[in-house]
Design an enzyme around this catalytic site. Structure first.
Site, PDB file in Angstrom:
ATOM      1  N   GLY A  11      13.348 112.417  94.062  1.00  0.00           N
ATOM      2  CA  GLY A  11      12.206 111.601  93.686  1.00  0.00           C
ATOM      3  C   GLY A  11      12.243 111.233  92.218  1.00  0.00           C
ATOM      4  N   CYS A  12      11.108 110.872  91.677  1.00  0.00           N
ATOM      5  CA  CYS A  12      11.007 110.463  90.277  1.00  0.00           C
ATOM      6  C   CYS A  12      11.520 111.545  89.352  1.00  0.00           C
ATOM      7  CB  CYS A  12       9.549 110.153  89.950  1.00  0.00           C
ATOM      8  SG  CYS A  12       9.256 109.837  88.203  1.00  0.00           S
TER       9      CYS A  12
END
Length: 210
Positions: free
Chosen positions: A45-46
């Protein structure tokens, strides 16, 4: 012909200057004295969120946000965000193997995400996919065993989509991405996504925190 050759020469020169300039932008974090430490690479993810999680773990000395898993050279944030470079937002983890081992870092990796989705809410797509990068057969064996264990645990009803990929190249992200959560505590994404994700991890694994 001379004009064409000159154009090619100028283009090549500009490309080399651009590449050199980018290389000189190596983050201050990565330039720190990290001799004697071991490196590991993850994507989930981020990278703002992932960096914050790993930096809280005992034995981890530094974490750098960047890009890995693709084929294009020197990718930018915008290029990776397009989903067309093959790279994922990733982190480079510098750790002391006398304090924390790769197996524990894999535990941190799985314990701070949903490994059944291509991305983490609200960010979905190949640039946010879940990946464990291995650098040797031992790390691959640990990653394979952990994925199988998570799959059999009954924690998730959907298949585990984490990729287990041989590490090839890591590119540092632009400087402003480094320590983003710490440097931007009031930013809306940090408040609404990064901090809650970090708090969930802290609650789950208090024994691993610094």
């Amino acid at each position: 012909m001379k004009l064409k050759s000159l154009s090619v020469f100028l283009f090549s020169a500009l490309f080399l200057l651009s590449s050199c300039s980018r290389a000189q932008k190596k983050t201050k974090k990565a330039q720190a004295n990290l001799a004697g430490l071991t490196k590991a690479y993850f994507a989930s993810g981020c990278f703002w969120c992932v960096e914050e999680v790993f930096e809280s773990v005992k034995g981890v000395k530094e974490v750098v946000s960047g890009y890995a898993g693709g084929k294009s050279l020197n990718p930018t944030y915008e290029e990776v965000g397009s989903g067309r470079t093959g790279h994922a937002e990733a982190v480079e983890v510098y750790y002391d193997p006398k304090v924390v081992d790769f197996k524990t870092l894999v535990k941190v990796f799985y314990g701070s995400q949903d490994p059944t989705t291509i991305g983490q809410a609200p960010d979905f797509g190949p640039q946010y996919r879940s990946i464990i990068f291995y650098s040797n057969p031992e790390e691959k064996a640990i990653a394979d065993a952990a994925k199988a264990e998570v799959a059999k645990s009954g924690m998730y009803k959907k298949p585990i989509v984490t990729e287990i990929t041989k590490f090839e190249k890591f590119y540092d992200a632009e400087d402003y991405h480094q320590d983003y959560v710490k440097n931007n505590p009031s930013q809306s994404y940090v408040v609404g996504v990064s901090v809650p994700r970090f708090q969930r991890f802290k609650k789950k694994f208090p024994e691993l925190l610094k």
